[in-house]
Design an enzyme around this catalytic site. Structure first.
Site, PDB file in Angstrom:
ATOM      1  N   CYS A  43       0.817  -1.214   0.000  1.00 39.26           N
ATOM      2  CA  CYS A  43       0.000   0.000   0.000  1.00 39.26           C
ATOM      3  C   CYS A  43       0.849   1.261   0.000  1.00 39.26           C
ATOM      4  O   CYS A  43       0.635   2.165  -0.798  1.00 39.26           O
ATOM      5  CB  CYS A  43      -0.943   0.000   1.195  1.00 39.26           C
ATOM      6  SG  CYS A  43      -1.963   1.489   1.300  1.00 39.26           S
ATOM      7  N   CYS A  48      -1.516   1.711  -3.000  1.00 36.07           N
ATOM      8  CA  CYS A  48      -2.540   2.740  -2.812  1.00 36.07           C
ATOM      9  C   CYS A  48      -1.999   4.170  -2.761  1.00 36.07           C
ATOM     10  O   CYS A  48      -2.522   5.061  -3.427  1.00 36.07           O
ATOM     11  CB  CYS A  48      -3.324   2.475  -1.522  1.00 36.07           C
ATOM     12  SG  CYS A  48      -3.696   0.749  -1.191  1.00 36.07           S
ATOM     13  N   LYS A  51      -0.143   5.387  -5.977  1.00 35.06           N
ATOM     14  CA  LYS A  51      -1.201   5.415  -7.000  1.00 35.06           C
ATOM     15  C   LYS A  51      -2.070   6.653  -6.846  1.00 35.06           C
ATOM     16  O   LYS A  51      -2.350   7.356  -7.824  1.00 35.06           O
ATOM     17  CB  LYS A  51      -2.032   4.121  -6.894  1.00 35.06           C
ATOM     18  CG  LYS A  51      -3.203   4.000  -7.854  1.00 35.06           C
ATOM     19  CD  LYS A  51      -4.523   4.550  -7.290  1.00 35.06           C
ATOM     20  CE  LYS A  51      -4.895   4.021  -5.931  1.00 35.06           C
ATOM     21  NZ  LYS A  51      -5.430   2.673  -5.919  1.00 35.06           N
ATOM     22  N   TYR A 179      -9.579  -2.905 -10.497  1.00 32.59           N
ATOM     23  CA  TYR A 179      -9.072  -1.690  -9.860  1.00 32.59           C
ATOM     24  C   TYR A 179      -7.786  -1.183 -10.515  1.00 32.59           C
ATOM     25  O   TYR A 179      -7.716  -0.051 -11.005  1.00 32.59           O
ATOM     26  CB  TYR A 179      -8.745  -1.951  -8.382  1.00 32.59           C
ATOM     27  CG  TYR A 179      -9.882  -2.245  -7.460  1.00 32.59           C
ATOM     28  CD1 TYR A 179     -10.346  -1.277  -6.566  1.00 32.59           C
ATOM     29  CD2 TYR A 179     -10.476  -3.492  -7.418  1.00 32.59           C
ATOM     30  CE1 TYR A 179     -11.365  -1.541  -5.669  1.00 32.59           C
ATOM     31  CE2 TYR A 179     -11.505  -3.776  -6.531  1.00 32.59           C
ATOM     32  CZ  TYR A 179     -11.945  -2.797  -5.656  1.00 32.59           C
ATOM     33  OH  TYR A 179     -12.967  -3.071  -4.781  1.00 32.59           O
ATOM     34  N   GLU A 183      -7.379   2.087 -12.981  1.00 36.75           N
ATOM     35  CA  GLU A 183      -6.757   3.262 -12.373  1.00 36.75           C
ATOM     36  C   GLU A 183      -5.537   3.706 -13.162  1.00 36.75           C
ATOM     37  O   GLU A 183      -5.370   4.899 -13.446  1.00 36.75           O
ATOM     38  CB  GLU A 183      -6.391   2.938 -10.919  1.00 36.75           C
ATOM     39  CG  GLU A 183      -7.612   2.832 -10.016  1.00 36.75           C
ATOM     40  CD  GLU A 183      -7.314   2.268  -8.642  1.00 36.75           C
ATOM     41  OE1 GLU A 183      -8.175   2.413  -7.753  1.00 36.75           O
ATOM     42  OE2 GLU A 183      -6.241   1.664  -8.450  1.00 36.75           O
ATOM     43  N   HIS A 443     -27.221  21.440   0.132  1.00 34.01           N
ATOM     44  CA  HIS A 443     -27.323  21.991  -1.221  1.00 34.01           C
ATOM     45  C   HIS A 443     -26.397  23.188  -1.394  1.00 34.01           C
ATOM     46  O   HIS A 443     -26.242  23.992  -0.468  1.00 34.01           O
ATOM     47  CB  HIS A 443     -28.772  22.426  -1.474  1.00 34.01           C
ATOM     48  CG  HIS A 443     -29.004  22.964  -2.842  1.00 34.01           C
ATOM     49  ND1 HIS A 443     -29.106  22.170  -3.950  1.00 34.01           N
ATOM     50  CD2 HIS A 443     -29.145  24.247  -3.268  1.00 34.01           C
ATOM     51  CE1 HIS A 443     -29.308  22.934  -5.007  1.00 34.01           C
ATOM     52  NE2 HIS A 443     -29.342  24.203  -4.620  1.00 34.01           N
ATOM     53  N   GLU A 448     -26.333  15.265  -2.259  1.00 34.11           N
ATOM     54  CA  GLU A 448     -27.712  15.483  -1.824  1.00 34.11           C
ATOM     55  C   GLU A 448     -28.697  14.582  -2.564  1.00 34.11           C
ATOM     56  O   GLU A 448     -29.792  14.309  -2.075  1.00 34.11           O
ATOM     57  CB  GLU A 448     -28.104  16.946  -1.994  1.00 34.11           C
ATOM     58  CG  GLU A 448     -28.235  17.405  -3.435  1.00 34.11           C
ATOM     59  CD  GLU A 448     -28.634  18.875  -3.535  1.00 34.11           C
ATOM     60  OE1 GLU A 448     -29.751  19.217  -3.104  1.00 34.11           O
ATOM     61  OE2 GLU A 448     -27.817  19.678  -4.038  1.00 34.11           O
TER      62      GLU A 448
END
Length: 466
Positions: A43, A48, A51, A179, A183, A443, A448
């Site tokens: 990672c 991760c 990346k 993934y 990516e 908002h 939302e």
């Protein structure tokens, strides 16, 4: 009682192993951890974190393009790949040092070498030293898997090498539809590479909701990425160097071929179980997934040996490995048995646009529940109304119509990961659609939509068996 050198020996200095070591040491255990490469594991070093740094950098091009709609006049920008990689390397080195320091501050001894099992309580270091441990934790993670041997496989790179390319490839072929493949496809495309994705299945992102798969593919294709499904790479030819570049021809199972400067495979990762001495110690492999077989407490077939993270091939996500490592230390050294709940794990794909998901897909819900309601919205983000970019956000809720419980949430769009992390709390708490409806919208925001969708788009009723 047997004489042990340490209470816990951890093989693997990645996120899961480090967490287990630190927590165990906090309970007063004598802990040693072995890492043969760099502290931080996949990672932090080659996964991760780097990346995500490349992903962030790749988004700048779109920000520059979108700026004109908001009145900005930006001179022609230039990009330097070596600068990006050098700065990324500096940040990863900083994180590695931080990981090392935090482990040592916890009182854990780090040995920078390979460790293998000798028996249920003994590990042998590459230095020749042996260590006796009351408990052993295997946290060696996983490694890229190129699949079956094909002619020219030696020319193919994995994500490991992609992080250290000396220059940005002008054209690249990426095989894979998950993934990592998507990516990197988006990273290269956003930096200006011509990208072709090759995937054996009928559509990318296997395992995700079908609407997510279709929407993400359409958005990626709008950005110029070519996606070829239903085929595989059968051969890679190298044509020597011309003007300082290597050139390759990638041959596909459908009879076509693609010219490029790089070929990358990201078709999956396999557990790093080779040459660990598992057979010698009697540790069993799970025949269904090739990972180390463990129970709900991450205990292997040998009572004194445990395994966590990607090496078990359960849920290959860094936060899962961390949670499993913490639970192991709590259970074994904190005398507080903890089982990790692997349901409703949020996940994200940092392609462009992002994908965020938590809970069940529509297909999964329809297989398990008699009545399923689908709420769905697709809309242009407010930014696109000014920038003119042709993009849409997808938001989808899967609901058990009998109890009104929200079973799954699926998002494709900017900030999908950030939104999904918050929604995961509600789904973990078994929130109902009425709970979502009762929440006042924030908002203007994309999120939302999750609390303003009122109309059931699809209603599925499972017929009772006759």
């Amino acid at each position: 009682m047997a004489d042990f050198d340490v209470d816990l020996f951890v093989i693997g200095g990645g996120s899961g192993g480090v967490r287990a070591a630190r927590i165990a040491a906090g309970y007063g255990a004598r802990v040693m951890i072995a890492e043969e490469y760099r502290m931080g594991g996949t990672c932090v070093i080659r996964g991760c974190v780097p990346k995500k740094l490349l992903v962030i950098g790749s988004h700048v091009r779109q920000e520059i393009e979108d700026a004109a709609g908001f009145g900005w006049r930006i001179p022609e920008a230039t990009f330097d790949w070596p600068t990006l990689i050098a700065n990324k390397d500096k940040e990863i080195a900083r994180l590695e040092a931080a990981y090392t320091a935090n482990v040592e501050k916890a009182g854990v001894r780090i040995v920078k070498t390979r460790a293998v099992l000798e028996d249920a309580h003994t590990v042998r270091l590459l230095t020749g030293e042996t260590v006796r441990a009351r408990y052993i934790l295997i946290a060696t993670g996983g490694a890229p898997n190129h699949g079956r041997e094909i002619p020219g496989i030696e020319h193919v790179i994995s994500s490991n090498e992609a992080f250290h390319l000396q220059e940005l490839p002008r054209r690249i072929v990426v095989q894979g539809g998950g993934y990592i493949a998507l990516e990197f496809a988006c990273i290269f495309a956003n930096f200006g590479s011509d990208v072709t994705v090759v995937y054996r299945g009928d559509n990318i992102l296997r395992g995700f909701d079908e609407d997510v798969r279709a929407h993400a593919r359409a958005e990626m294709e709008k950005e110029g990425i070519t996606i070829l499904t239903g085929c595989t790479v059968t051969k890679v030819d190298k044509h020597g160097q011309n003007d300082g570049h290597d050139y390759y021809t990638t041959h596909l199972s459908n009879g076509s071929s693609i010219a490029s400067e790089q070929v990358m495979f990201a078709i999956g990762r396999h557990p790093a179980v080779a040459n660990l001495g598992l057979d010698k110690a009697g540790v069993a492999i799970n025949p269904e997934n090739g990972g180390i077989a463990v129970d709900h407490f991450s205990q292997t077939s040998v009572p004194s040996i445990y395994a966590i993270g990607d090496v078990t091939h359960r849920h290959n996500l860094t936060p899962v490995a961390i949670r499993e490592g913490h639970a192991f230390a709590d259970s074994v050294f904190g005398k507080r048995p903890v089982q990790v709940d692997h349901t409703n794990i949020p996940t994200a794909v940092f392609c462009q646009p992002e994908v965020g998901a938590v809970g069940m897909t529509e297909i999964q819900a329809r297989e398990l529940f008699d009545r399923v309601d689908i709420y769905k919205a697709s809309f242009r983000p407010i930014k696109a109304t000014m920038s003119g970019r042709d993009t849409r956000i997808l938001m989808k809720l899967v609901v058990d119509a009998t109890t009104d419980r929200v079973l799954g949430c699926h998002i494709v769009g900017d900030n999908a990961a950030e939104i999904t992390q918050a929604v995961a709390i509600a789904i973990k708490m078994k929130a109902t659609k009425a709970d979502f409806d009762a929440t006042i919208a924030l908002h203007p925001s994309a999120a939302e939509e999750l609390v303003t969708m009122r109309t059931v788009i699809e209603r599925h009723v499972r017929q009772a068996a006759e």
